[in-house]
Motif scaffolding. Sequence first.
Motif, mmCIF file in Angstrom:
data_model
loop_
_atom_site.group_PDB
_atom_site.id
_atom_site.type_symbol
_atom_site.label_atom_id
_atom_site.label_comp_id
_atom_site.label_asym_id
_atom_site.label_seq_id
_atom_site.Cartn_x
_atom_site.Cartn_y
_atom_site.Cartn_z
ATOM 1 N N SER A 182 -16.139 50.821 78.297
ATOM 2 C CA SER A 182 -16.498 51.241 79.648
ATOM 3 C C SER A 182 -16.037 52.664 79.942
ATOM 4 C CB SER A 182 -15.892 50.287 80.680
ATOM 5 O OG SER A 182 -14.483 50.458 80.791
ATOM 6 N N LYS A 183 -15.049 53.117 79.180
ATOM 7 C CA LYS A 183 -14.531 54.472 79.363
ATOM 8 C C LYS A 183 -15.018 55.426 78.285
ATOM 9 C CE LYS A 183 -10.431 52.868 81.825
ATOM 10 N NZ LYS A 183 -10.821 53.537 83.093
ATOM 11 N N GLY A 184 -15.963 54.941 77.473
ATOM 12 C CA GLY A 184 -16.525 55.777 76.430
ATOM 13 C C GLY A 184 -15.568 56.049 75.289
ATOM 14 N N LEU A 185 -14.633 55.130 75.039
ATOM 15 C CA LEU A 185 -13.620 55.321 74.005
ATOM 16 C C LEU A 185 -13.895 54.427 72.805
ATOM 17 C CD1 LEU A 185 -10.442 55.276 76.296
ATOM 18 C CD2 LEU A 185 -11.744 57.269 75.528
ATOM 19 N N SER A 186 -13.555 54.933 71.630
ATOM 20 C CA SER A 186 -13.683 54.157 70.400
ATOM 21 C C SER A 186 -12.416 53.348 70.167
ATOM 22 C CB SER A 186 -13.908 55.102 69.216
ATOM 23 O OG SER A 186 -13.711 54.423 67.994
ATOM 24 N N MET A 187 -12.549 52.151 69.588
ATOM 25 C CA MET A 187 -11.379 51.342 69.270
ATOM 26 C C MET A 187 -10.504 52.010 68.214
ATOM 27 S SD MET A 187 -11.137 48.754 71.251
ATOM 28 C CE MET A 187 -9.935 47.724 70.411
ATOM 29 N N GLU A 188 -11.061 52.961 67.491
ATOM 30 C CA GLU A 188 -10.249 53.723 66.534
ATOM 31 C C GLU A 188 -9.178 54.520 67.249
ATOM 32 O OE1 GLU A 188 -10.071 53.975 63.145
ATOM 33 O OE2 GLU A 188 -11.270 52.144 63.264
ATOM 34 N N ASN A 189 -9.407 54.819 68.516
ATOM 35 C CA ASN A 189 -8.457 55.614 69.293
ATOM 36 C C ASN A 189 -7.618 54.764 70.247
ATOM 37 O OD1 ASN A 189 -11.236 57.664 69.309
ATOM 38 N ND2 ASN A 189 -9.351 58.290 68.277
ATOM 39 N N VAL A 190 -7.559 53.462 69.954
ATOM 40 C CA VAL A 190 -6.771 52.535 70.772
ATOM 41 C C VAL A 190 -5.521 52.105 70.008
ATOM 42 C CG1 VAL A 190 -6.727 50.232 71.828
ATOM 43 C CG2 VAL A 190 -8.758 51.677 72.061
ATOM 44 N N MET A 191 -4.382 52.061 70.718
ATOM 45 C CA MET A 191 -3.154 51.519 70.147
ATOM 46 C C MET A 191 -2.820 50.229 70.886
ATOM 47 S SD MET A 191 0.609 53.189 69.438
ATOM 48 C CE MET A 191 1.222 53.391 71.109
ATOM 49 N N ALA A 192 -2.574 49.163 70.133
ATOM 50 C CA ALA A 192 -2.192 47.869 70.713
ATOM 51 C C ALA A 192 -0.763 47.560 70.284
ATOM 52 C CB ALA A 192 -3.133 46.774 70.238
ATOM 53 N N ILE A 193 0.070 47.174 71.243
ATOM 54 C CA ILE A 193 1.471 46.857 70.966
ATOM 55 C C ILE A 193 1.745 45.427 71.421
ATOM 56 C CG2 ILE A 193 3.869 47.593 71.229
ATOM 57 C CD1 ILE A 193 2.859 50.267 72.313
ATOM 58 N N GLY A 194 2.274 44.592 70.529
ATOM 59 C CA GLY A 194 2.547 43.211 70.897
ATOM 60 C C GLY A 194 3.545 42.554 69.967
ATOM 61 N N ASP A 195 3.784 41.271 70.230
ATOM 62 C CA ASP A 195 4.807 40.569 69.459
ATOM 63 C C ASP A 195 4.404 39.181 68.974
ATOM 64 O OD1 ASP A 195 4.946 39.383 72.125
ATOM 65 O OD2 ASP A 195 6.793 38.438 71.419
ATOM 66 N N ASN A 196 3.194 38.702 69.356
ATOM 67 C CA ASN A 196 2.914 37.319 68.986
ATOM 68 C C ASN A 196 1.433 37.061 68.745
ATOM 69 O OD1 ASN A 196 3.847 34.529 68.514
ATOM 70 N ND2 ASN A 196 5.614 35.193 69.730
ATOM 71 N N TYR A 197 1.109 35.786 68.518
ATOM 72 C CA TYR A 197 -0.227 35.428 68.064
ATOM 73 C C TYR A 197 -1.322 35.663 69.098
ATOM 74 C CZ TYR A 197 2.298 33.492 64.146
ATOM 75 O OH TYR A 197 3.108 33.375 63.036
ATOM 76 N N ASN A 198 -0.991 35.598 70.377
ATOM 77 C CA ASN A 198 -2.025 35.879 71.382
ATOM 78 C C ASN A 198 -2.323 37.372 71.481
ATOM 79 O OD1 ASN A 198 0.425 36.505 72.616
ATOM 80 N ND2 ASN A 198 -0.227 35.784 74.627
ATOM 81 N N ASP A 199 -1.608 38.199 70.713
ATOM 82 C CA ASP A 199 -1.877 39.638 70.652
ATOM 83 C C ASP A 199 -2.756 40.014 69.458
ATOM 84 O OD1 ASP A 199 -0.132 40.203 72.866
ATOM 85 O OD2 ASP A 199 1.569 39.972 71.513
ATOM 86 N N LEU A 200 -2.928 39.074 68.542
ATOM 87 C CA LEU A 200 -3.637 39.385 67.295
ATOM 88 C C LEU A 200 -5.058 39.892 67.509
ATOM 89 C CD1 LEU A 200 -2.744 36.718 64.565
ATOM 90 C CD2 LEU A 200 -2.565 39.204 64.385
ATOM 91 N N SER A 201 -5.769 39.323 68.477
ATOM 92 C CA SER A 201 -7.167 39.723 68.662
ATOM 93 C C SER A 201 -7.290 41.196 69.024
ATOM 94 C CB SER A 201 -7.846 38.853 69.726
ATOM 95 O OG SER A 201 -7.261 39.029 70.992
ATOM 96 N N MET A 202 -6.306 41.742 69.753
ATOM 97 C CA MET A 202 -6.381 43.174 70.075
ATOM 98 C C MET A 202 -5.793 44.016 68.943
ATOM 99 S SD MET A 202 -3.635 43.851 73.170
ATOM 100 C CE MET A 202 -1.860 43.576 73.010
ATOM 101 N N MET A 203 -4.816 43.478 68.233
ATOM 102 C CA MET A 203 -4.244 44.208 67.097
ATOM 103 C C MET A 203 -5.284 44.398 65.995
ATOM 104 S SD MET A 203 -0.571 42.283 66.923
ATOM 105 C CE MET A 203 0.865 42.897 67.817
ATOM 106 N N GLU A 204 -6.084 43.366 65.774
ATOM 107 C CA GLU A 204 -7.092 43.433 64.716
ATOM 108 C C GLU A 204 -8.216 44.396 65.043
ATOM 109 O OE1 GLU A 204 -6.488 38.826 63.114
ATOM 110 O OE2 GLU A 204 -8.074 39.309 64.555
ATOM 111 N N ARG A 205 -8.486 44.617 66.331
ATOM 112 C CA ARG A 205 -9.573 45.505 66.735
ATOM 113 C C ARG A 205 -9.127 46.957 66.894
ATOM 114 N NH1 ARG A 205 -10.962 40.532 68.885
ATOM 115 N NH2 ARG A 205 -13.181 40.080 69.176
ATOM 116 N N ALA A 206 -7.857 47.155 67.193
ATOM 117 C CA ALA A 206 -7.354 48.505 67.483
ATOM 118 C C ALA A 206 -7.189 49.328 66.211
ATOM 119 C CB ALA A 206 -6.023 48.417 68.220
ATOM 120 N N GLY A 207 -7.441 50.626 66.322
ATOM 121 C CA GLY A 207 -7.257 51.511 65.184
ATOM 122 C C GLY A 207 -5.802 51.690 64.817
#
Length: 288
Positions: free
Chosen positions: A223-248
């Motif tokens: 929606s902001k015209g950004l690529s997932m290659e330019n996204v950083m995801a920070i987390g600690d557990n299994y419910n974070d995996l879906s964003m960790m796997e997509r983030a660059g």
Amino acid sequence: MISLIAIDMDGTILNPDHSISQKNKQAILDAQSQGIEVVIATGRSYSEALIPVKEAGLKVPYICLNGAEVRDSSGELISATHIVESDIEKITSILDAEAIEYQLFIDTIVYTRDIESPLNAFIQLAREAGQNPPVEEIRKDIMKQVKLGTLQQIDSFDDLINQRGNEIYKIFGTSFNMPDLDKARKALQQIPGLAISSSGAGNLEITNINAQKGIAVEKLAKSKGLSMENVMAIGDNYNDLSMMERAGHSVAMGNAPDEIKAACTKVTTSNAEDGVGLAIEAILQPQN
């Protein structure tokens, strides 16, 4: 170059006492000053997430309830994804059969049949990470939610489900009995259209399959015209995996399970050691 940072809350940006440290706060402010979008991506409801973020003096958009709800920095609802109503009875029957206590998330309110249940869940998360949980501080945080009316204890879920079954965002089950929890997880995974994840070994987080952090982060970036290659995801557990796997660029907390660390491009220090702040500082340096 990082354009968007998605940050989990419990076990990640929150200290064991459920506060945001000055270092973590400053790192977010520094990122925002460089034009980087920072979003909270949590399993918490909006009302639960808002308290520590507001107390830290931060203003960010929110992905709540593992992606079931997205709100802008003013708290306005952008999107909502509920569990299909016809699946609610199937889910609760499975949890009841294994004597798993659970909470229902509707709008900005969390409903529980036992006020000690959320406390035990947070204590369990901290102990799983090898930390000594500040029980009284966590209890104060929970009682603050009770006073605000965003956490409510009720005797039975029956009337609530009958009246508002189509409004349930998430069902959160907790148990100290791992075999029963695993049995329930396997049964729930047989229901099409559900996402079954966890924020710790002793819980189950149940949402619509389209309500996942990774899906919500990807939609926000697009929606902001950004690529997932330019996204950083920070987390600690299994419910974070879906964003960790997509983030660059994915960062696991030092207190994360080994499987989560192995899935990420970087590992930072624990949530008790300003791991989020250090991770953000590391990517800001080249952009100065």
